[in-house]
Scaffold this motif. Structure first.
Motif, PDB file in Angstrom:
ATOM      1  N   THR A  44       0.839  -1.191   0.000  1.00 53.15           N
ATOM      2  CA  THR A  44       0.000   0.000   0.000  1.00 53.15           C
ATOM      3  C   THR A  44       0.875   1.241   0.000  1.00 53.15           C
ATOM      4  O   THR A  44       1.835   1.329   0.765  1.00 53.15           O
ATOM      5  N   VAL A  45       0.520   2.198  -0.846  1.00 50.56           N
ATOM      6  CA  VAL A  45       1.249   3.460  -0.958  1.00 50.56           C
ATOM      7  C   VAL A  45       0.260   4.594  -0.707  1.00 50.56           C
ATOM      8  O   VAL A  45      -0.811   4.631  -1.319  1.00 50.56           O
ATOM      9  N   ARG A  46       0.620   5.510   0.207  1.00 43.44           N
ATOM     10  CA  ARG A  46      -0.218   6.675   0.507  1.00 43.44           C
ATOM     11  C   ARG A  46       0.665   7.915   0.579  1.00 43.44           C
ATOM     12  O   ARG A  46       1.782   7.859   1.067  1.00 43.44           O
ATOM     13  N   GLY A  47       0.116   9.007   0.146  1.00 46.13           N
ATOM     14  CA  GLY A  47       0.807  10.281   0.263  1.00 46.13           C
ATOM     15  C   GLY A  47      -0.218  11.393   0.339  1.00 46.13           C
ATOM     16  O   GLY A  47      -1.210  11.369  -0.387  1.00 46.13           O
ATOM     17  N   THR A  48       0.006  12.354   1.220  1.00 45.19           N
ATOM     18  CA  THR A  48      -0.951  13.445   1.377  1.00 45.19           C
ATOM     19  C   THR A  48      -0.409  14.729   0.780  1.00 45.19           C
ATOM     20  O   THR A  48       0.800  14.974   0.782  1.00 45.19           O
TER      21      THR A  48
END
Length: 133
Positions: free
Chosen positions: A64-68
């Motif tokens: 899983t990859v997340r970035g805000t």
């Protein structure tokens, strides 16, 4: 190998249904997957995301990859109209057993996250030497 990297989620680049006041919309970043010998490389576009706000995790063979991203407001100003909204980039991939989850490297440059996934030793082709008897 690349066919084994199954993406999860829909084909929508932006999901309004997941938008909330606190987090904003969720964006599905464009991703390219390349394979060479014993390495699979993912390049994930995350414009506006700074390296400190990127989270890469593996759990139960799911990457899983997340970035805000934050909507910048110049100091001393108040926002009266905006088309650029804060939000979250998010993608998830199912990892095949051939990927060694302990040997994933991540780099971030110019809004592009690059993940290098190394294949496990068991997945690499082996040459068996034939002995004359």
């Amino acid at each position: 190998m690349a066919n084994e990297m199954q993406k999860t989620g829909g084909d929508v680049a932006r999901s309004e249904a997941e938008e909330t006041r606190d987090t904003g919309p969720t964006f599905r970043p464009a991703t390219d997957i390349f394979e060479k010998d014993d390495v699979v490389t993912l390049t994930i576009d995350m414009p506006g995301v700074v390296p400190d706000s990127v989270d890469v995790s593996v759990e139960n063979r799911s990457l899983t990859v997340r970035g805000t991203i934050e909507a910048p407001v110049p100091e001393g100003y108040r926002r009266i109209y905006a088309e650029y909204a804060p939000g979250t980039f998010e993608r998830a991939f199912s990892l095949p057993d051939t990927i060694d989850a302990d040997k994933i490297d991540a780099t971030h440059r110019d809004g592009v996250l690059t993940l290098t996934l190394k294949k496990s030793e068991a997945a690499k082709p082996k040459q068996i030497k034939v002995k004359a008897v």
